[in-house]
Design an enzyme around this catalytic site. Structure first.
Site, PDB file in Angstrom:
ATOM      1  NE  ARG A  22      -3.843  -0.146   1.807  1.00  0.00           N
ATOM      2  CZ  ARG A  22      -4.936  -0.571   2.446  1.00  0.00           C
ATOM      3  NH1 ARG A  22      -5.280  -0.011   3.578  1.00  0.00           N
ATOM      4  NH2 ARG A  22      -5.661  -1.547   1.950  1.00  0.00           N
ATOM      5  CG  HIS A  63      -1.645   4.851  -0.789  1.00  0.00           C
ATOM      6  ND1 HIS A  63      -2.597   5.431   0.016  1.00  0.00           N
ATOM      7  CD2 HIS A  63      -2.221   3.718  -1.288  1.00  0.00           C
ATOM      8  CE1 HIS A  63      -3.703   4.688   0.009  1.00  0.00           C
ATOM      9  NE2 HIS A  63      -3.483   3.644  -0.767  1.00  0.00           N
ATOM     10  CG  ASN A  74      -1.885   8.500   2.013  1.00  0.00           C
ATOM     11  OD1 ASN A  74      -1.959   7.503   1.310  1.00  0.00           O
ATOM     12  ND2 ASN A  74      -1.400   9.657   1.578  1.00  0.00           N
ATOM     13  CG  HIS A  96      -7.454  -5.048  -2.507  1.00  0.00           C
ATOM     14  ND1 HIS A  96      -8.613  -4.526  -3.041  1.00  0.00           N
ATOM     15  CD2 HIS A  96      -6.810  -3.990  -1.929  1.00  0.00           C
ATOM     16  CE1 HIS A  96      -8.672  -3.226  -2.805  1.00  0.00           C
ATOM     17  NE2 HIS A  96      -7.584  -2.881  -2.138  1.00  0.00           N
TER      18      HIS A  96
END
Length: 329
Positions: A68, A72, A97, A196
């Protein structure tokens, strides 16, 4: 939540592979494999490997955290470690975030590298290398990373909120957003699945799908009935601090594998975007191939991560190499 330990045999294999693999080879622009070879008395990638391994042995959810973090970071101004900068208006404080973590792990890597290679290794490269190690420890394929990034100066909440896709984004809008970053619709499916296939999702992120989908007062009809029932037990209508696994294939929750695609192909997606890519005409064929073709995801996810790692990079004399990842020099 359960914690997993990497087996000693798989860890040893990865360590030997890291130390012995040939890093010279094809390069793209000013990014290349083995950028730090001969520039440091220590093996940069080995230093990061050891630190990530220790973190993984204590908490295997660090894999999801690093995946992640890289996504991001790269989607907001490019892969320039802007997500690591501190400050009241810095992007790490953006609502989008709020679930990003792993900053202390990056700090630990940077501190060790500053001891052996002062002022040499960028924080942006540390994120990419650490994420690759975590993917491999979680049974994903080892892929070669390209390095030579430099760190950016700027980080704002506004830019984070403008660039990061919300969980309710449509498939077509998500593809458009990825295209703007130089990534294809197939890259989108691979990167969403990779992010995911491990980790968990807070109940608040999908409560509407369980009880009041699109203000109908009913659940999302596309959700598998057994998954719906299980999620409603974990996430009551009144709200909860609970989480559910992002990958609903039993036994696949902590592995970087294609279990996620098998789950969403059966209506077991947790976020709306998860389920939509399994039914949308723009992406459903890719989902089915990744779900049911042996080793397809294992091989192609690494290529997508390499492409992600090229988004908006600073190289050469651009940017800086931060001495502390949390602040500009």
């Amino acid at each position: 939540m359960a914690r997993a330990r990497a087996s000693s045999s798989s860890t040893t294999t990865l360590a030997i592979f890291l130390l012995c693999m040939t890093l010279v080879g094809q390069s793209y622009g000013q990014l290349k494999k083995g950028f730090y070879d001969g520039r440091c008395s220590a093996n940069v990638e080995s230093v990061i490997f050891d630190i990530v391994l220790k973190a993984y042995q204590n908490d295997n959810t660090i894999v999801a955290a690093l995946l992640r973090m890289q996504f991001h970071d790269c989607f907001v101004g490019g892969c320039d470690a802007s997500i690591l900068l501190d400050g009241s208006n810095a992007e790490k404080n953006a609502p989008s975030n709020g679930s990003v973590r792993g900053y202390e792990l990056i700090d630990a890597c940077k501190a060790k590298l500053e001891q052996v290679c002062p002022g040499l290794v960028s924080c942006a490269d540390i994120i990419v290398i650490a994420t690759r190690v975590a993917v491999a420890l979680a049974k994903g394929n080892w892929y070669d990373v390209e390095t030579g990034r430099r760190d950016g100066f700027f980080s704002t909440i506004t830019e984070a909120e403008k660039n990061l896709p919300p969980p309710t984004i449509s498939v077509s809008d998500a593809i458009t957003l990825f295209n703007r970053k130089g990534l294809s619709s197939y890259d989108f499916v691979l990167l969403l699945g990779g992010g995911h296939t491990v980790g968990d999702i807070h109940c608040s992120k999908f409560l509407d799908r369980l009880y009041n989908y699109k203000n109908t007062g009913r659940p999302d009809p596309s959700m598998n009935s057994a998954t719906l029932s299980s999620c409603q037990q974990r996430c009551p209508r009144s709200g909860s601090n609970n989480f559910v696994f992002a990958d609903q294939t039993v036994g696949s929750e902590f592995k970087v594998d294609n279990g996620y695609y098998q789950a969403i192909a059966q209506g077991k997606g947790i976020l709306e975007i998860d389920q939509r890519i399994a039914s949308d005409s723009l992406t459903k064929d890719s989902v089915n191939k990744l779900a049911w073709t042996d080793n397809l995801f294992a091989y192609q996810f690494g290529y997508a991560m390499v492409k992600l790692g090229k988004v908006g990079v600073l190289t050469g004399s651009q940017g800086q190499v931060r001495l502390n990842c949390r602040r500009n020099n």
